[in-house]
Design a protein around this motif. Structure first.
Motif, PDB file in Angstrom:
ATOM      1  N   GLY A  28      36.315  32.130  18.967  1.00 38.28           N
ATOM      2  CA  GLY A  28      35.568  31.218  19.823  1.00 38.28           C
ATOM      3  C   GLY A  28      36.206  29.842  19.903  1.00 38.28           C
ATOM      4  O   GLY A  28      36.258  29.229  20.980  1.00 38.28           O
ATOM      5  N   ALA A  29      36.709  29.352  18.780  1.00 37.99           N
ATOM      6  CA  ALA A  29      37.358  28.040  18.762  1.00 37.99           C
ATOM      7  C   ALA A  29      38.625  28.049  19.620  1.00 37.99           C
ATOM      8  O   ALA A  29      38.890  27.096  20.370  1.00 37.99           O
ATOM      9  N   PRO A  71      28.553  26.247  21.854  1.00 32.85           N
ATOM     10  CA  PRO A  71      27.839  25.067  22.353  1.00 32.85           C
ATOM     11  C   PRO A  71      26.473  25.431  22.910  1.00 32.85           C
ATOM     12  O   PRO A  71      26.281  26.511  23.482  1.00 32.85           O
ATOM     13  N   LYS A  72      25.524  24.531  22.758  1.00 29.49           N
ATOM     14  CA  LYS A  72      24.164  24.763  23.234  1.00 29.49           C
ATOM     15  C   LYS A  72      23.989  24.408  24.706  1.00 29.49           C
ATOM     16  O   LYS A  72      22.967  24.749  25.303  1.00 29.49           O
ATOM     17  N   SER A 104      24.540  31.055  32.148  1.00 30.58           N
ATOM     18  CA  SER A 104      23.315  31.066  31.342  1.00 30.58           C
ATOM     19  C   SER A 104      22.102  30.673  32.178  1.00 30.58           C
ATOM     20  O   SER A 104      20.993  31.168  31.955  1.00 30.58           O
ATOM     21  N   LYS A 105      22.307  29.791  33.162  1.00 27.90           N
ATOM     22  CA  LYS A 105      21.208  29.407  34.047  1.00 27.90           C
ATOM     23  C   LYS A 105      20.770  30.579  34.914  1.00 27.90           C
ATOM     24  O   LYS A 105      19.569  30.794  35.127  1.00 27.90           O
ATOM     25  N   VAL A 106      21.750  31.340  35.398  1.00 30.98           N
ATOM     26  CA  VAL A 106      21.437  32.522  36.202  1.00 30.98           C
ATOM     27  C   VAL A 106      20.669  33.538  35.361  1.00 30.98           C
ATOM     28  O   VAL A 106      19.675  34.119  35.815  1.00 30.98           O
TER      29      VAL A 106
END
Length: 289
Positions: free
Chosen positions: A79-80, A141-142, A148-150
């Motif tokens: 991920g990093a 990250p949050k 993510s909105k979809v």
């Protein structure tokens, strides 16, 4: 030395797949060699520069996973690397999101292939990618993304879930569609046909973000129509239609690039596609395309 050579080839092919996808023309609503599709902030040059900027990212992901079983620590390191890759991408694209989804999808496949020291087996390559994708990463990250909105607004899974489920749209649709189409079409037409198959079957979060459920359904219906009446002139008409309605199937484009990457990493599939004869072995069974 062996590890470096294999991982460099993996990164080379990952970048090549992204270039292959963006140069494929004509594509509906997407950047290609003829136009910028339904995008004011993207161009062919910007997309190509973005792809090349990710070579080190894919190389590091492959090196990280080479001959290693997935662990939470590896997932967090993966991920990093991906987030650093995004920064490098944004630096060369003037903050345009060109390949964020591809960093995730193709990056996981880079790691999966490196885990097997460059060997590509089906469906193991997808299952290996899913195994890593399903491990937790406490450093994600949050902040909300378009995807993510979809998901929150419509309950539709995106690129993250596609990988966690072992890329069902590649396994069930794009990979067999391409191998079958390559028997009766030119390679360019087979790739375009495969893109249409993805658009017609994927709940593409890029289309949802731009056009809502109505735009998604409209795009899928038009792609399905063209599958039964395929021609380059009709592809150009579909491109005009998507641009007019501000539709861009970016998720489908990412999965097409991922499909091409897996094919090109499998020497047998690559040679077979070039000669119009491929046998894909899945779960010990041979399926001719």
């Amino acid at each position: 030395m062996k590890q470096h050579v294999i991982c460099k080839r993996i990164a080379d092919e990952a970048v090549a797949a992204l270039i292959e996808e963006v140069q494929l023309t004509p594509k509906p609503g997407l950047v290609d060699t003829e136009n910028n599709g339904a995008h004011h902030d993207l161009s062919l040059t910007k997309m190509q520069n973005s792809a090349h900027s990710l070579h080190n990212t894919f190389y590091q992901m492959a090196m990280l996973s080479f001959n290693r079983q997935p662990t939470v620590e590896i997932r967090e390191q993966f991920g990093a690397i991906g987030r650093n890759g995004e920064k490098e991408m944004f630096a060369v694209t003037e903050n345009s999101n060109t390949h964020k989804g591809a960093i995730w999808s193709i990056g996981l496949l880079c790691s999966a292939i490196a885990r097997r020291q460059g060997q590509v087996l089906f469906p193991q390559v997808f299952n290996d990618a899913a195994e890593l994708a399903n491990l937790p990463d406490q450093y994600i990250p949050k902040s909300k993304t378009n995807g993510s909105k979809v998901k929150e607004n419509y309950g539709i899974p995106g690129a993250r879930e596609e990988a966690q489920q072992a890329f069902p749209h590649i396994q069930k649709f794009s990979l067999p569609a391409f191998l079958q189409a390559a028997q009766r079409m030119s390679l360019r037409d087979a790739k375009l046909h495969t893109l249409l198959v993805l658009i017609a079957n994927l709940n593409d979060t890029c289309l949802l973000h731009r056009g809502g459920p109505e735009g998604l359904e409209l795009a899928k219906q038009e792609a399905q129509k063209l599958l039964t009446n395929f021609s380059i002139s009709n592809m150009k008409k579909l491109d005009e239609f998507y641009i007019k309605h501000w539709l861009s199937p970016g998720g489908s484009a990412d999965l097409l690039a991922a499909t091409l990457f897996v094919i090109n990493m499998s020497d047998k599939l690559k040679r077979g596609a070039q000669h119009g004869k491929v046998e894909l072995h899945v779960s010990g069974k041979s399926s001719g395309y």
